[in-house]
Design an enzyme around this catalytic site. Structure first.
Site, short mmCIF file in Angstrom:
data_model
loop_
_atom_site.label_atom_id
_atom_site.label_comp_id
_atom_site.label_asym_id
_atom_site.label_seq_id
_atom_site.Cartn_x
_atom_site.Cartn_y
_atom_site.Cartn_z
N CYS A 111 0.67 -1.01 0.10
CA CYS A 111 0.81 0.10 0.11
C CYS A 111 0.48 1.44 -0.12
CB CYS A 111 -1.23 0.04 1.35
SG CYS A 111 -2.08 -1.40 1.31
N HIS A 247 -3.46 6.87 2.22
CA HIS A 247 -4.15 5.31 1.47
C HIS A 247 -5.34 5.32 2.50
CE1 HIS A 247 -4.19 1.64 0.81
NE2 HIS A 247 -3.69 1.29 2.29
N ASN A 277 -10.24 -0.16 -0.14
CA ASN A 277 -9.02 -0.18 -0.12
C ASN A 277 -8.13 -0.66 -1.81
OD1 ASN A 277 -6.17 -0.72 0.17
ND2 ASN A 277 -6.86 -1.04 2.39
#
Length: 320
Positions: A111, A247, A277
């Protein structure tokens, strides 16, 4: 010279899957997912490929930057879910957009991948090696999920984001990155086991597995710290920043970071509710949305920050 973001782009799969849609195939509900994550929907690849979505996002970014594909010196593709082991995703992007003069490689920092790619671009530009760089963050996480495990599969989505980075007098002011491999097992996904005439290992877990509580504690502790470190390097205070683009993992994490930085929530835009996500694609997709919505103007100081599996983390302070 500094690395300046000259253009952005993004691409999401056509299939939009809402929480109610997931409630038809899992023991879950819109209320259960929203209250714990802030997620309302995600886009899931059906016919789309990582290369195809990356190329679409790249074309948009190149157009905004007014840069021709053949002018690119380098392509860095951040991903943990490419279409193939080889060829690398970056080389497929190079092929698809006609960047015939660019070197290309993939980068995997989960990520945090897009932030790591951006900091790498800054280093290449500062040392004078390259002047025009394409960085992408792309994931098809849906192929790595156990779709019977409601604790993980409801969290993630697919998509791609891209940015064209050019050498300029203004741009990145500071960057920070780090990792803690000792704690990496709290978020994992197994790969191919060793299979050859001399070894026949049992396969590891083939799907994403996560200890949500440990990931949350890591994020709310580490993200504000690395942002403050990057701000200190740039000789700025949190209030000097127009927008914080984090993020998109969990709304609770974003709210906690804002609180620890003592900054208002409206400085932390989100696309989490619509996209879930998307790992390495989260930050560039959010950046492109904010850019296309006209929320950025030249001279704004912004922070980009990523955190995730590895464990990895990174933050960059930029002048837009």
């Amino acid at each position: 010279m500094r690395a300046r973001i000259a253009g952005t782009g993004s691409c999401l799969p056509g299939l939009r899957v809402t929480n109610d849609d997931l409630g038809k195939i899992l023991d879950t509900s819109d209320e259960w997912i929203r209250s714990r994550t802030g997620i309302g929907a995600r886009h899931i690849a059906v016919e789309e490929t990582a290369a195809g979505m990356s190329a679409e996002a790249a074309v948009q970014a190149l157009k905004e930057a007014d840069v021709k594909p053949e002018e690119l010196d380098l392509i860095i593709a951040a991903t943990l879910s490419p279409d193939h082991i080889v060829p690398p995703l970056s080389c497929e992007i190079q092929r698809d957009i006609g960047a015939v003069n660019a070197a290309a490689y993939d980068l995997c920092a989960a990520c945090s991948g897009f932030i790591f790619a951006l900091i790498a671009a800054q280093a290449y530009i500062q040392c004078g090696m390259y002047r025009k760089i394409l960085i992408t963050g792309t994931e098809i996480l849906s192929k790595l999920l156990d779709w019977t495990d409601r604790s993980t599969c409801v969290l993630f989505g697919d998509g791609a984001g891209a940015a064209v980075i050019c050498a300029d007098e203004q741009g990145m002011l500071a960057g920070v990155q780090g990792s803690d491999g000792v704690k990496g097992s709290v978020l994992s996904c197994g790969g191919r086991p060793v299979q050859n005439p001399y070894a026949n290992q049992m396969p590891p877990g083939q799907y994403v597995q996560m200890n949500g509580q440990e990931v949350y504690k890591f994020a709310v502790r580490t993200v504000p710290k690395c942002i403050n470190e990057a701000l200190a390097k740039a000789e700025l205070q949190p209030e000097d920043i127009s927008l914080y683009l984090l993020h998109q993992a969990n709304q609770r994490i974003i709210d906690a970071v804002a609180k620890r930085l003592k900054q208002p929530a409206d400085k932390f835009p989100v696309c989490l509710e619509e996209c879930g996500n998307i790992s390495a694609a989260s930050v560039p997709v959010l950046l492109d949305r904010v850019n296309k919505d006209g929320k950025l103007k030249r001279g704004d100081k912004i922070v980009l920050a990523g955190f995730g599996a590895g464990l990895t983390w990174g933050a960059a302070v930029l002048v837009w």
